[in-house]
Design a protein around this motif. Structure first.
Motif, PDB file in Angstrom:
ATOM      1  N   GLY A  36    -100.598 -15.676  -7.577  1.00 27.78           N
ATOM      2  CA  GLY A  36    -100.226 -16.127  -6.235  1.00 27.78           C
ATOM      3  C   GLY A  36    -101.232 -17.062  -5.590  1.00 27.78           C
ATOM      4  N   GLU A  37    -102.090 -17.690  -6.401  1.00 26.04           N
ATOM      5  CA  GLU A  37    -103.113 -18.565  -5.847  1.00 26.04           C
ATOM      6  C   GLU A  37    -102.533 -19.762  -5.099  1.00 26.04           C
ATOM      7  OE1 GLU A  37    -105.742 -19.497  -9.092  1.00 26.04           O
ATOM      8  OE2 GLU A  37    -106.649 -17.494  -9.052  1.00 26.04           O
ATOM      9  N   GLN A  38    -101.285 -20.130  -5.392  1.00 25.50           N
ATOM     10  CA  GLN A  38    -100.653 -21.254  -4.702  1.00 25.50           C
ATOM     11  C   GLN A  38    -100.351 -20.927  -3.237  1.00 25.50           C
ATOM     12  OE1 GLN A  38     -99.139 -19.190  -6.741  1.00 25.50           O
ATOM     13  NE2 GLN A  38     -96.997 -18.950  -6.239  1.00 25.50           N
ATOM     14  N   LYS A  39    -100.440 -19.665  -2.868  1.00 22.23           N
ATOM     15  CA  LYS A  39    -100.180 -19.241  -1.483  1.00 22.23           C
ATOM     16  C   LYS A  39    -101.474 -19.021  -0.699  1.00 22.23           C
ATOM     17  CE  LYS A  39     -95.719 -18.968  -2.129  1.00 22.23           C
ATOM     18  NZ  LYS A  39     -94.824 -19.958  -1.617  1.00 22.23           N
ATOM     19  N   SER A  40    -102.621 -19.267  -1.325  1.00 20.68           N
ATOM     20  CA  SER A  40    -103.893 -19.068  -0.635  1.00 20.68           C
ATOM     21  C   SER A  40    -104.049 -20.126   0.461  1.00 20.68           C
ATOM     22  CB  SER A  40    -105.065 -19.170  -1.611  1.00 20.68           C
ATOM     23  OG  SER A  40    -105.240 -20.517  -2.028  1.00 20.68           O
ATOM     24  N   PRO A  41    -104.732 -19.788   1.534  1.00 16.17           N
ATOM     25  CA  PRO A  41    -104.951 -20.774   2.601  1.00 16.17           C
ATOM     26  C   PRO A  41    -105.651 -22.045   2.100  1.00 16.17           C
ATOM     27  CG  PRO A  41    -105.594 -18.583   3.348  1.00 16.17           C
ATOM     28  CD  PRO A  41    -105.282 -18.480   1.873  1.00 16.17           C
ATOM     29  N   GLU A  42    -106.564 -21.889   1.147  1.00 16.71           N
ATOM     30  CA  GLU A  42    -107.278 -23.045   0.612  1.00 16.71           C
ATOM     31  C   GLU A  42    -106.333 -24.007  -0.114  1.00 16.71           C
ATOM     32  OE1 GLU A  42    -109.894 -19.625   1.166  1.00 16.71           O
ATOM     33  OE2 GLU A  42    -108.149 -19.813  -0.136  1.00 16.71           O
ATOM     34  N   TYR A  43    -105.417 -23.442  -0.916  1.00 20.17           N
ATOM     35  CA  TYR A  43    -104.494 -24.321  -1.632  1.00 20.17           C
ATOM     36  C   TYR A  43    -103.408 -24.860  -0.704  1.00 20.17           C
ATOM     37  CZ  TYR A  43    -101.631 -26.521  -5.100  1.00 20.17           C
ATOM     38  OH  TYR A  43    -100.927 -27.469  -5.794  1.00 20.17           O
ATOM     39  N   LEU A  44    -102.939 -24.071   0.237  1.00 26.67           N
ATOM     40  CA  LEU A  44    -101.924 -24.557   1.180  1.00 26.67           C
ATOM     41  C   LEU A  44    -102.459 -25.702   2.038  1.00 26.67           C
ATOM     42  CD1 LEU A  44    -100.199 -21.221   2.216  1.00 26.67           C
ATOM     43  CD2 LEU A  44     -99.258 -23.029   0.758  1.00 26.67           C
ATOM     44  N   ALA A  45    -103.775 -25.782   2.211  1.00 28.04           N
ATOM     45  CA  ALA A  45    -104.371 -26.920   2.906  1.00 28.04           C
ATOM     46  C   ALA A  45    -104.254 -28.197   2.074  1.00 28.04           C
ATOM     47  CB  ALA A  45    -105.828 -26.632   3.237  1.00 28.04           C
ATOM     48  N   ILE A  46    -104.176 -28.049   0.749  1.00 29.00           N
ATOM     49  CA  ILE A  46    -103.999 -29.184  -0.154  1.00 29.00           C
ATOM     50  C   ILE A  46    -102.525 -29.521  -0.289  1.00 29.00           C
ATOM     51  CG2 ILE A  46    -104.252 -29.932  -2.570  1.00 29.00           C
ATOM     52  CD1 ILE A  46    -106.769 -28.047  -2.577  1.00 29.00           C
ATOM     53  N   PRO A  48     -99.059 -27.992   1.331  1.00 30.80           N
ATOM     54  CA  PRO A  48     -98.399 -27.014   2.202  1.00 30.80           C
ATOM     55  C   PRO A  48     -97.113 -26.441   1.625  1.00 30.80           C
ATOM     56  CG  PRO A  48     -98.250 -29.225   3.130  1.00 30.80           C
ATOM     57  CD  PRO A  48     -99.138 -29.311   1.935  1.00 30.80           C
ATOM     58  N   ASN A  49     -96.585 -27.053   0.552  1.00 31.91           N
ATOM     59  CA  ASN A  49     -95.395 -26.521  -0.104  1.00 31.91           C
ATOM     60  C   ASN A  49     -95.736 -25.409  -1.092  1.00 31.91           C
ATOM     61  OD1 ASN A  49     -93.721 -28.384   1.235  1.00 31.91           O
ATOM     62  ND2 ASN A  49     -94.130 -29.927  -0.319  1.00 31.91           N
ATOM     63  N   GLY A  50     -97.018 -25.254  -1.402  1.00 32.15           N
ATOM     64  CA  GLY A  50     -97.456 -24.207  -2.328  1.00 32.15           C
ATOM     65  C   GLY A  50     -96.968 -24.392  -3.748  1.00 32.15           C
ATOM     66  N   LYS A  51     -96.853 -25.662  -4.186  1.00 33.41           N
ATOM     67  CA  LYS A  51     -96.385 -25.957  -5.545  1.00 33.41           C
ATOM     68  C   LYS A  51     -97.471 -26.692  -6.309  1.00 33.41           C
ATOM     69  CE  LYS A  51     -91.532 -26.223  -4.361  1.00 33.41           C
ATOM     70  NZ  LYS A  51     -90.301 -26.996  -4.466  1.00 33.41           N
ATOM     71  N   VAL A  52     -97.403 -26.616  -7.625  1.00 35.00           N
ATOM     72  CA  VAL A  52     -98.287 -27.390  -8.493  1.00 35.00           C
ATOM     73  C   VAL A  52     -97.423 -28.266  -9.391  1.00 35.00           C
ATOM     74  CG1 VAL A  52    -100.205 -25.767  -8.488  1.00 35.00           C
ATOM     75  CG2 VAL A  52     -98.442 -25.523 -10.203  1.00 35.00           C
ATOM     76  N   PRO A  53     -97.918 -29.388  -9.823  1.00 31.90           N
ATOM     77  CA  PRO A  53     -99.268 -29.896  -9.656  1.00 31.90           C
ATOM     78  C   PRO A  53     -99.461 -30.618  -8.321  1.00 31.90           C
ATOM     79  CG  PRO A  53     -98.043 -31.407 -11.036  1.00 31.90           C
ATOM     80  CD  PRO A  53     -97.123 -30.237 -10.721  1.00 31.90           C
ATOM     81  N   SER A  54    -100.714 -30.787  -7.968  1.00 27.22           N
ATOM     82  CA  SER A  54    -101.149 -31.631  -6.860  1.00 27.22           C
ATOM     83  C   SER A  54    -102.299 -32.478  -7.380  1.00 27.22           C
ATOM     84  CB  SER A  54    -101.629 -30.796  -5.670  1.00 27.22           C
ATOM     85  OG  SER A  54    -100.569 -30.059  -5.106  1.00 27.22           O
ATOM     86  N   LEU A  55    -102.457 -33.647  -6.789  1.00 25.07           N
ATOM     87  CA  LEU A  55    -103.463 -34.587  -7.267  1.00 25.07           C
ATOM     88  C   LEU A  55    -104.202 -35.178  -6.075  1.00 25.07           C
ATOM     89  CD1 LEU A  55    -104.606 -36.319  -9.655  1.00 25.07           C
ATOM     90  CD2 LEU A  55    -102.798 -37.961  -9.118  1.00 25.07           C
ATOM     91  N   ILE A  56    -105.522 -35.206  -6.158  1.00 28.40           N
ATOM     92  CA  ILE A  56    -106.328 -35.887  -5.151  1.00 28.40           C
ATOM     93  C   ILE A  56    -107.074 -37.022  -5.842  1.00 28.40           C
ATOM     94  CG2 ILE A  56    -108.208 -35.727  -3.493  1.00 28.40           C
ATOM     95  CD1 ILE A  56    -107.564 -32.782  -3.146  1.00 28.40           C
ATOM     96  N   HIS A  57    -106.936 -38.214  -5.284  1.00 30.27           N
ATOM     97  CA  HIS A  57    -107.710 -39.372  -5.742  1.00 30.27           C
ATOM     98  C   HIS A  57    -108.845 -39.538  -4.741  1.00 30.27           C
ATOM     99  CE1 HIS A  57    -107.817 -43.972  -6.679  1.00 30.27           C
ATOM    100  NE2 HIS A  57    -108.861 -43.334  -7.162  1.00 30.27           N
ATOM    101  N   HIS A  58    -110.057 -39.282  -5.187  1.00 32.19           N
ATOM    102  CA  HIS A  58    -111.231 -39.379  -4.329  1.00 32.19           C
ATOM    103  C   HIS A  58    -111.716 -40.827  -4.352  1.00 32.19           C
ATOM    104  CE1 HIS A  58    -111.370 -34.984  -4.337  1.00 32.19           C
ATOM    105  NE2 HIS A  58    -111.200 -35.054  -5.644  1.00 32.19           N
ATOM    106  N   LYS A  59    -111.658 -41.488  -3.180  1.00 32.92           N
ATOM    107  CA  LYS A  59    -112.086 -42.879  -3.063  1.00 32.92           C
ATOM    108  C   LYS A  59    -113.136 -42.989  -1.962  1.00 32.92           C
ATOM    109  CE  LYS A  59    -107.918 -44.511  -2.285  1.00 32.92           C
ATOM    110  NZ  LYS A  59    -106.790 -45.444  -2.142  1.00 32.92           N
ATOM    111  N   SER A  60    -113.891 -44.057  -1.967  1.00 31.89           N
ATOM    112  CA  SER A  60    -114.957 -44.236  -0.983  1.00 31.89           C
ATOM    113  C   SER A  60    -114.414 -44.302   0.439  1.00 31.89           C
ATOM    114  CB  SER A  60    -115.774 -45.487  -1.294  1.00 31.89           C
ATOM    115  OG  SER A  60    -114.944 -46.631  -1.290  1.00 31.89           O
ATOM    116  N   GLU A  61    -113.215 -44.818   0.612  1.00 28.02           N
ATOM    117  CA  GLU A  61    -112.638 -44.925   1.957  1.00 28.02           C
ATOM    118  C   GLU A  61    -111.867 -43.666   2.363  1.00 28.02           C
ATOM    119  OE1 GLU A  61    -109.804 -46.990  -0.910  1.00 28.02           O
ATOM    120  OE2 GLU A  61    -111.938 -47.148  -0.538  1.00 28.02           O
ATOM    121  N   GLY A  62    -111.884 -42.651   1.527  1.00 27.72           N
ATOM    122  CA  GLY A  62    -111.224 -41.386   1.841  1.00 27.72           C
ATOM    123  C   GLY A  62    -110.351 -40.916   0.694  1.00 27.72           C
ATOM    124  N   ASP A  63    -110.022 -39.648   0.740  1.00 31.68           N
ATOM    125  CA  ASP A  63    -109.199 -39.056  -0.313  1.00 31.68           C
ATOM    126  C   ASP A  63    -107.722 -39.384  -0.098  1.00 31.68           C
ATOM    127  OD1 ASP A  63    -111.469 -37.916  -1.343  1.00 31.68           O
ATOM    128  OD2 ASP A  63    -111.101 -35.938  -0.507  1.00 31.68           O
TER     129      ASP A  63
END
Length: 68
Positions: A36-46, A48-63
């Motif tokens: 149930g890690e997809q329902k954790s507050p930390e993951y829901l901040a990434i 909010p639908n609580g689904k995987v996969p999710s992707l973050i592209h970290h760039k100098s001007e922001g994620d």
């Protein structure tokens, strides 16, 4: 740099394979759906639908976040 949030059996193989082929920097963060890690507050901040996969592209001007 990319961060791919994934789970076994999830639809993440194409992204993972593309990172390997392109040789870009990335890290994998497993989200264990069976625990149930997809329902954790930390993951829901990434994703909010609580689904995987999710992707973050970290760039100098922001994620830049991509999810279903």
């Amino acid at each position: 740099m990319y961060t791919l949030y994934w789970d076994k059996g999830g639809a993440n193989m194409a992204s993972h394979a593309l990172f390997e082929v392109l040789g870009v920097d990335y890290k994998l963060e497993e989200i264990d759906l069976s625990k149930g890690e997809q329902k954790s507050p930390e993951y829901l901040a990434i994703n909010p639908n609580g689904k995987v996969p999710s992707l973050i592209h970290h760039k100098s001007e922001g994620d830049h976040l991509v999810y279903e």
